[in-house]
Design an enzyme around this catalytic site. Structure first.
Site, PDB file in Angstrom:
ATOM      1  N   CYS A  32      14.983 116.991 -31.354  1.00 14.82           N
ATOM      2  CA  CYS A  32      14.288 116.850 -32.647  1.00 14.82           C
ATOM      3  C   CYS A  32      13.771 115.430 -32.846  1.00 14.82           C
ATOM      4  CB  CYS A  32      15.226 117.162 -33.817  1.00 14.82           C
ATOM      5  SG  CYS A  32      16.316 118.563 -33.564  1.00 14.82           S
ATOM      6  N   ASP A  33      14.569 114.425 -32.486  1.00 18.33           N
ATOM      7  CA  ASP A  33      14.257 113.052 -32.898  1.00 18.33           C
ATOM      8  C   ASP A  33      13.942 112.077 -31.768  1.00 18.33           C
ATOM      9  OD1 ASP A  33      14.788 113.848 -35.520  1.00 18.33           O
ATOM     10  OD2 ASP A  33      16.925 113.499 -35.274  1.00 18.33           O
ATOM     11  N   CYS A  65      20.447 115.316 -32.720  1.00 13.77           N
ATOM     12  CA  CYS A  65      19.550 116.205 -31.978  1.00 13.77           C
ATOM     13  C   CYS A  65      18.464 115.402 -31.268  1.00 13.77           C
ATOM     14  CB  CYS A  65      18.924 117.219 -32.929  1.00 13.77           C
ATOM     15  SG  CYS A  65      17.699 118.261 -32.137  1.00 13.77           S
TER      16      CYS A  65
END
Ligand code: NAP
Length: 306
Positions: free
Chosen positions: A135-136, A132
């Site tokens: 997300c990261d 992701c």
């Protein structure tokens, strides 16, 4: 209390089914184990959904879809379904917290990101290996990342990662990308993106965190180590259909087969979105499935009470 329709999954397909179900004055509940939005909740830009231009991010679109469904009366709970049974035309659903009953069920459980299956992938998950970018990506400021895959997701997320990383190396197993031509052009015009084609990831190595990726040229068999701080994997998805496998027919991969009304093998059990066998998995096809499934569920319920 019996719901008319219970929808399993709160991605675009499920949220749209909720909207259409509630607008038809069906008592409608969405059960979702995570947050609403499904895959678009972790998608950077959704620029191919009609009307969502001007930097419409996935999370924004997902929230709008949820708000719209709730405004028409759809109920939403964050629970995980453990068991489903059908007795005398009623579906009984058991979650980690509650029990529910419904006249019709719409399965909109989507799909899960696929693993590469190479050495080191599991070990470094969360320590440089990610599925992701939204997300990261932030953690890779000024670093080098490898993106695995050649589809829309890999190219789209690769472009997104250039916001943070100093270099994004896209590794694809063939010499041709699968992604839409417009995305390919955008990526090729980005000076931070490099492509390594005809190549797969053989191993991910490091000391606590990712530092090296071993690549294998599939044509020559040649192995090569490159330095990288992260590996983002976007090689497609596997369907989340195990929960209902006894009620449905699936294809060999596990995608649920539904007819043009989204009806599955079991009367009253409908399917919608990425978990369905179909040729195009996009937000626009997921919402269409959701609308059809809800209208079909309404017709099925009306027929039950005749
Ligand atoms: P996809 O279109 O199925 O592409 C998967 C890619 O991963 C392909 O390039 C495939 O290679 C490669 N691959 C599969 N298994 C592999 C393995 N074991 N090792 C190495 N490479 C492997 O999946 P996706 O990109 O996740 O997209 C899924 C759906 O969502 C698509 O319909 C896509 O259009 C949609 N989507 C759209 C957008 C957008 O438009 N912005 C963004 C994300 C997703 P081959 O090409 O050789 O098969």
């Amino acid at each position: 209390m019996i719901y008319d329709i219970i929808i399993i999954g709160g991605g675009p397909a499920g949220l749209t089914a909720g909207l259409y179900g509630s607008r038809a004055r069906m008592k409608t509940l969405i059960i979702e184990k995570g947050d609403a939005g499904g895959q678009i909740a972790t998608t950077f830009e959704v620029d191919n959904y009609p009307g969502s231009m001007e930097k419409c991010t996935g999370p924004v679109l997902a929230q709008r879809m949820k708000d719209q469904a709730l405004s028409f009366g759809t109920e939403f709970v964050k629970e995980e379904i453990k068991k489903i049974e059908k007795k005398n035309e009623i579906f009984y659903l058991e979650t980690d917290k509650n029990k529910y009953e419904a006249k019709a069920v719409i399965v909109a459980t989507g799909s899960l990101s696929r693993d590469i299956g190479c050495k080191g992938e599991k070990e470094f998950r969360g320590m440089g290996v990610s599925y992701c970018a939204t997300c990261d990506g932030f953690f890779f400021q000024g670093l080098t990342v490898v993106v695995v895959g050649g589809g829309d997701a890999a190219i789209d997320e690769g472009i997104f990662l250039t916001k943070f990383a100093k270099k994004v190396i896209i590794v694809h197993r063939r010499n041709e990308l699968r992604a839409a031509k417009s995305l390919q052009e955008k990526a090729r015009a980005n000076p931070k993106i490099e492509f390594i084609l005809d190549t797969v990831v053989e191993e991910i190595k490091g000391n606590g965190v990712v530092s090296t990726v071993t690549l294998k040229n599939v044509k020559t068999g040649e192995l090569k180590d490159i330095s990288a701080d992260g590996v983002f994997v976007f090689i497609g998805y596997s369907p989340n259909s195990a929960l209902v496998k006894e009620f449905v027919k699936t294809d060999e991969i596990g995608f649920i087969i539904g007819d043009e009304k989204m009806q599955t093998l079991t009367p009253g059990l409908f399917v919608a979105g990425d978990v369905r066998r179909k040729m195009l998995r996009q937000v626009v096809t997921a919402v269409a499935d959701g609308a059809i499934a809800a209208v079909s569920a309404e017709a099925y319920i009306d027929h039950l009470s005749e």
